[in-house]
Design a protein around this motif. Sequence first.
Motif, PDB file in Angstrom:
ATOM      1  N   UNK A  89       3.145  -7.619   9.322  1.00  0.00           N
ATOM      2  CA  UNK A  89       2.389  -6.418   8.967  1.00  0.00           C
ATOM      3  C   UNK A  89       1.089  -6.778   8.264  1.00  0.00           C
ATOM      4  N   UNK A  90       0.079  -5.947   8.449  1.00  0.00           N
ATOM      5  CA  UNK A  90      -1.164  -6.105   7.714  1.00  0.00           C
ATOM      6  C   UNK A  90      -0.987  -5.584   6.291  1.00  0.00           C
ATOM      7  N   UNK A  91      -1.817  -6.078   5.380  1.00  0.00           N
ATOM      8  CA  UNK A  91      -1.737  -5.653   3.985  1.00  0.00           C
ATOM      9  C   UNK A  91      -1.931  -4.139   3.863  1.00  0.00           C
ATOM     10  N   UNK A  92      -2.962  -3.620   4.513  1.00  0.00           N
ATOM     11  CA  UNK A  92      -3.235  -2.185   4.438  1.00  0.00           C
ATOM     12  C   UNK A  92      -2.128  -1.339   5.028  1.00  0.00           C
ATOM     13  N   UNK A  93      -1.460  -1.875   6.055  1.00  0.00           N
ATOM     14  CA  UNK A  93      -0.344  -1.148   6.659  1.00  0.00           C
ATOM     15  C   UNK A  93       0.789  -0.980   5.656  1.00  0.00           C
ATOM     16  N   UNK A  94       1.053  -2.028   4.871  1.00  0.00           N
ATOM     17  CA  UNK A  94       2.103  -1.946   3.860  1.00  0.00           C
ATOM     18  C   UNK A  94       1.768  -0.873   2.818  1.00  0.00           C
ATOM     19  N   UNK A  95       0.504  -0.809   2.401  1.00  0.00           N
ATOM     20  CA  UNK A  95       0.081   0.243   1.476  1.00  0.00           C
ATOM     21  C   UNK A  95       0.357   1.618   2.083  1.00  0.00           C
ATOM     22  N   UNK A  96      -0.041   1.803   3.333  1.00  0.00           N
ATOM     23  CA  UNK A  96       0.101   3.108   3.982  1.00  0.00           C
ATOM     24  C   UNK A  96       1.567   3.521   4.148  1.00  0.00           C
ATOM     25  N   UNK A  97       2.411   2.577   4.589  1.00  0.00           N
ATOM     26  CA  UNK A  97       3.813   2.904   4.842  1.00  0.00           C
ATOM     27  C   UNK A  97       4.556   3.224   3.546  1.00  0.00           C
ATOM     28  N   UNK A  98       4.271   2.475   2.498  1.00  0.00           N
ATOM     29  CA  UNK A  98       4.942   2.728   1.218  1.00  0.00           C
ATOM     30  C   UNK A  98       4.477   4.056   0.631  1.00  0.00           C
ATOM     31  N   UNK A  99       3.197   4.338   0.737  1.00  0.00           N
ATOM     32  CA  UNK A  99       2.683   5.617   0.241  1.00  0.00           C
ATOM     33  C   UNK A  99       3.304   6.785   0.998  1.00  0.00           C
ATOM     34  N   UNK A 100       3.479   6.632   2.292  1.00  0.00           N
ATOM     35  CA  UNK A 100       4.078   7.697   3.086  1.00  0.00           C
ATOM     36  C   UNK A 100       5.548   7.892   2.728  1.00  0.00           C
ATOM     37  N   UNK A 101       6.275   6.796   2.567  1.00  0.00           N
ATOM     38  CA  UNK A 101       7.712   6.891   2.270  1.00  0.00           C
ATOM     39  C   UNK A 101       7.957   7.607   0.948  1.00  0.00           C
ATOM     40  N   UNK A 102       7.166   7.290  -0.067  1.00  0.00           N
ATOM     41  CA  UNK A 102       7.366   7.884  -1.390  1.00  0.00           C
ATOM     42  C   UNK A 102       6.490   9.110  -1.626  1.00  0.00           C
ATOM     43  N   UNK A 103       5.799   9.550  -0.581  1.00  0.00           N
ATOM     44  CA  UNK A 103       4.938  10.727  -0.670  1.00  0.00           C
ATOM     45  C   UNK A 103       3.952  10.595  -1.840  1.00  0.00           C
ATOM     46  N   UNK A 104       3.253   9.457  -1.865  1.00  0.00           N
ATOM     47  CA  UNK A 104       2.320   9.181  -2.953  1.00  0.00           C
ATOM     48  C   UNK A 104       0.950   9.791  -2.700  1.00  0.00           C
ATOM     49  N   UNK A 105       0.660  10.142  -1.445  1.00  0.00           N
ATOM     50  CA  UNK A 105      -0.633  10.721  -1.107  1.00  0.00           C
ATOM     51  C   UNK A 105      -1.239  10.046   0.112  1.00  0.00           C
ATOM     52  N   UNK A 106      -2.277  10.653   0.646  1.00  0.00           N
ATOM     53  CA  UNK A 106      -2.946  10.136   1.838  1.00  0.00           C
ATOM     54  C   UNK A 106      -4.452  10.232   1.644  1.00  0.00           C
ATOM     55  N   UNK A 107      -5.208   9.179   1.978  1.00  0.00           N
ATOM     56  CA  UNK A 107      -4.798   7.876   2.492  1.00  0.00           C
ATOM     57  C   UNK A 107      -4.008   7.054   1.457  1.00  0.00           C
ATOM     58  N   UNK A 108      -3.088   6.252   1.962  1.00  0.00           N
ATOM     59  CA  UNK A 108      -2.161   5.549   1.098  1.00  0.00           C
ATOM     60  C   UNK A 108      -2.799   4.557   0.146  1.00  0.00           C
ATOM     61  N   UNK A 109      -3.788   3.824   0.625  1.00  0.00           N
ATOM     62  CA  UNK A 109      -4.418   2.811  -0.215  1.00  0.00           C
ATOM     63  C   UNK A 109      -5.081   3.401  -1.441  1.00  0.00           C
ATOM     64  N   UNK A 110      -5.799   4.490  -1.242  1.00  0.00           N
ATOM     65  CA  UNK A 110      -6.482   5.154  -2.358  1.00  0.00           C
ATOM     66  C   UNK A 110      -5.465   5.740  -3.328  1.00  0.00           C
ATOM     67  N   UNK A 111      -4.414   6.358  -2.778  1.00  0.00           N
ATOM     68  CA  UNK A 111      -3.398   6.989  -3.619  1.00  0.00           C
ATOM     69  C   UNK A 111      -2.694   5.963  -4.502  1.00  0.00           C
ATOM     70  N   UNK A 112      -2.315   4.818  -3.919  1.00  0.00           N
ATOM     71  CA  UNK A 112      -1.621   3.785  -4.689  1.00  0.00           C
ATOM     72  C   UNK A 112      -2.532   3.195  -5.756  1.00  0.00           C
ATOM     73  N   UNK A 113      -3.791   2.977  -5.414  1.00  0.00           N
ATOM     74  CA  UNK A 113      -4.740   2.425  -6.382  1.00  0.00           C
ATOM     75  C   UNK A 113      -4.861   3.336  -7.603  1.00  0.00           C
ATOM     76  N   UNK A 114      -4.929   4.635  -7.379  1.00  0.00           N
ATOM     77  CA  UNK A 114      -5.056   5.589  -8.489  1.00  0.00           C
ATOM     78  C   UNK A 114      -3.777   5.649  -9.328  1.00  0.00           C
ATOM     79  N   UNK A 115      -2.631   5.724  -8.653  1.00  0.00           N
ATOM     80  CA  UNK A 115      -1.365   5.790  -9.374  1.00  0.00           C
ATOM     81  C   UNK A 115      -1.101   4.517 -10.171  1.00  0.00           C
ATOM     82  N   UNK A 116      -1.522   3.370  -9.624  1.00  0.00           N
ATOM     83  CA  UNK A 116      -1.269   2.090 -10.281  1.00  0.00           C
ATOM     84  C   UNK A 116      -1.931   2.000 -11.649  1.00  0.00           C
TER      85      UNK A 116
END
Length: 337
Positions: free
Chosen positions: A159-186
């Motif tokens: 898997x690509x790094x960005x794909x992992x961000x997107x899939x994890x964000x989708x699974x936990x409903x963290x927001x979309x786009x996943x990369x931006x959502x995870x960066x903010x929550x982190x």
Amino acid sequence: MYVLGIESSCDECAASVVKDGNFILSNIIATQIDLHKPWQGVVPEIASRLHTRWIWSVVDLAVKEAGIKKEELGGIAVTNRPGLVGSLLVGLSFAKGLAWSLDIPFIGVDHIRAHLYAPHLENDISYPYLGLLVSGGHTVIAVVRGFDDIEVLGTTIDDACGEAFDKIAKFYDLGYPGGIAIDKLALEGNPKAFRFPSPNLHKGDHVYDVSYSGLKTAVINQLDQFLNPGFEKTKENIAASFQKRAIDILIKKVKRAITNTGIKTVVAGGGVTANSYMRSSLTGLWEVKTYFPSLELCTDNAAMIAGIGYQYLKSGEVSDFSENAKARVPSFKRGYP
């Protein structure tokens, strides 16, 4: 020379006019994020149909904002790989038609190379350097000796790094786009809450390669196993711990490449390079000069297409009207033709 760039590889309908390879006169990006948000991912059919509806107005606006007429264009550069075939065909077909009508050359551009060229639009960067391309679809570490001279050292084996961000964000409903959502929550979480694993790859051919499927599985399916005592399973802690591990995997490989090649310049491109932890980690490398594109040039955009397109056209390389869209790039493992 004024070069019109057109980018439609995924869900960004973009056009830009760049002068002489590094002066951005316009950079129009029509994003489809809100229209794909209900699915928390890009729907290919929707994307291609929207490109068809938007492409003319986006190109027209880019030319007008540049303050020139279409007849002043010296060439057109357009993404022809990799990406969603339906989306790619919209931009490529439009570029062919416009180039024919204006009797000017066009060039099909690989937008992976273009991502590595993006920082050149804003910085005077000398070759060679270590190129780090990190996006939703690709993760590549390479020695870059010229705009079209790339020796791939390592890439993801799954898997690509960005794909992992997107899939994890989708699974936990963290927001979309996943990369931006995870960066903010982190920013609100503790990166020590979970001890997520790093991949244990074999030596030899995998010395610079990375893997994200195991990390993705651990975060999604084995969360309790990696929770450290005294911490809670909050979305913020999941985001912070995952983000640190995902980026640290890359930084470790980049450090190894710096040591083994002796190259002290790192140029990063792609959507994940907008991540704040990645930027701070790379910037903090000792005695290493790092370059990033501005946030607007991290994700898919047409300025990088026009910029690298100018370099091809200046060298005399052009495409003919038989040029077709390609969903994938050749295998990274044997170099990058």
